[in-house]
Design a protein around this motif. Structure first.
Motif: not given
Ligand code: C2E
Ligand code: MG
Ligand code: MG
Ligand code: MG
Length: 277
Positions: A92, A124, A127-128, A130-131, A165
């Protein structure tokens, strides 16, 4: 006496196990601290278009500035990170660093980030990504995620859904270390990859081993047939570069052009280049 000697050996063995467990816990703790206290650093290795040799992107490669042992390479800590699950926070962190760096590069330069199998199967992840893109205002097409061929063997439908995705975010996908994972060639066409990265080990044999060179040619053909770009990794000599160009390999990366370098060095290199459009 034999019996006592046996018991002594057992005690020594037990102590050795304790010792090893202790060392492992220490190494895990040190890595945890490294992630939290920013001892990690992302290096970047440029990727070039073989025709014209413009830099079209760079791969993020993590390093550990260890307080006692100096600069450590991924092979010295990524396996531990994978075993302990620390690869999730580590990955991350690398993703955020890479997306933030890429905003300082010329408009269409792509940053590539390696994903470990554990990350790929983490709920997760989407989402990570995209974030990381959102926080840095980086368009999805400026990020490429690399998944090793061997990571694809573990699961099929779940992996495929996850990759689709990710693709829907506009992010590019590369299959890394291709040729080493023993996946069936036909399975590749079910996955939404944009790029095949030919593993260093085959590229090293170009100009030396007929067999390796044949494999490289076949992989380039495969990429062409599946309408994927092909990057040769680990290009170390002028001769390898020339032969790869002749064979129709579109992108190259390797020590012959550039070693991985700290972010500021890459930025300097990119800013010295003539503007592209
Ligand atoms: P990779 O993704 O296949 O990266 C290419 C490796 O080849 C890099 O090693 C790079 O420094 C090296 N390389 C580049 N050009 C040449 C060349 O001309 N000759 C030779 N002999 N080697 C070359 P590095 O930086 O040591 O990374 C090793 C592996 O560690 C990577 O292989 C990747 O699988 C993993 N890795 C690195 N950073 C990360 C990360 O942030 N996350 C995860 N999950 N894995 C990472
Ligand atoms: Mg890679
Ligand atoms: Mg590779
Ligand atoms: Mg590799």
């Amino acid at each position: 006496q034999a019996k006592d000697a046996g018991r002594g050996t057992w005690r020594a063995y037990g102590r050795e196990m304790d010792q090893r467990l202790h060392e492992r816990l220490q190494r895990e703790e040190a890595l945890r601290v490294a992630i939290a206290e920013q001892q990690l650093e992302v290096y970047y290795q440029p990727r070039y278009l073989s025709q014209g040799m413009q830099i079209i992107g760079a791969e993020a490669l993590v390093r550990w500035n260890h307080p006692e042992r100096g600069l450590l390479l991924p092979e010295q800590f990524i396996p531990l990170a994978e075993e302990t699950g620390l690869i999730i926070p580590l990955g991350r962190w690398v993703l955020h660093q890479a997306c933030s760096q890429a905003t300082r590069w010329p408009g269409d330069t792509v940053v590539s980030v390696n994903l470990s199998p554990l990350q790929l199967h983490d709920d997760r992840l989407l989402d990570e990504i995209a974030q990381a893109l959102g926080e840095n205002d980086l368009p999805g097409k400026r990020l490429e995620l690399e998944v090793t061929e061997s990571a694809l063997l573990r699961e099929t439908q779940g992996t495929l859904d996850q990759l689709k995705r990710i693709k829907a975010l506009g992010v590019h996908l590369a299959v890394d270390d291709f040729g080493t994972g023993y996946s069936s060639l036909t399975s590749l066409r079910h996955y939404p990859f944009d790029v095949i990265k030919i593993d260093n080990s085959f590229v090293a044999g170009i100009g030396q081993s007929m067999e390796d060179h044949s494999i490289v040619r076949a992989l380039i053909e495969l990429g062409r047939g599946l309408q994927m770009r092909v990057t040769a990794e680990g290009v170390e000599t002028e001769e390898q570069l020339r032969l790869l160009k002749d064979d129709g390999c579109t992108e190259v990366q390797g020590f012959h052009m550039s070693h991985p370098m700290p972010a500021d060095e890459l930025q300097r290199l990119l800013s010295q280049l003539p503007a592209r459009d």
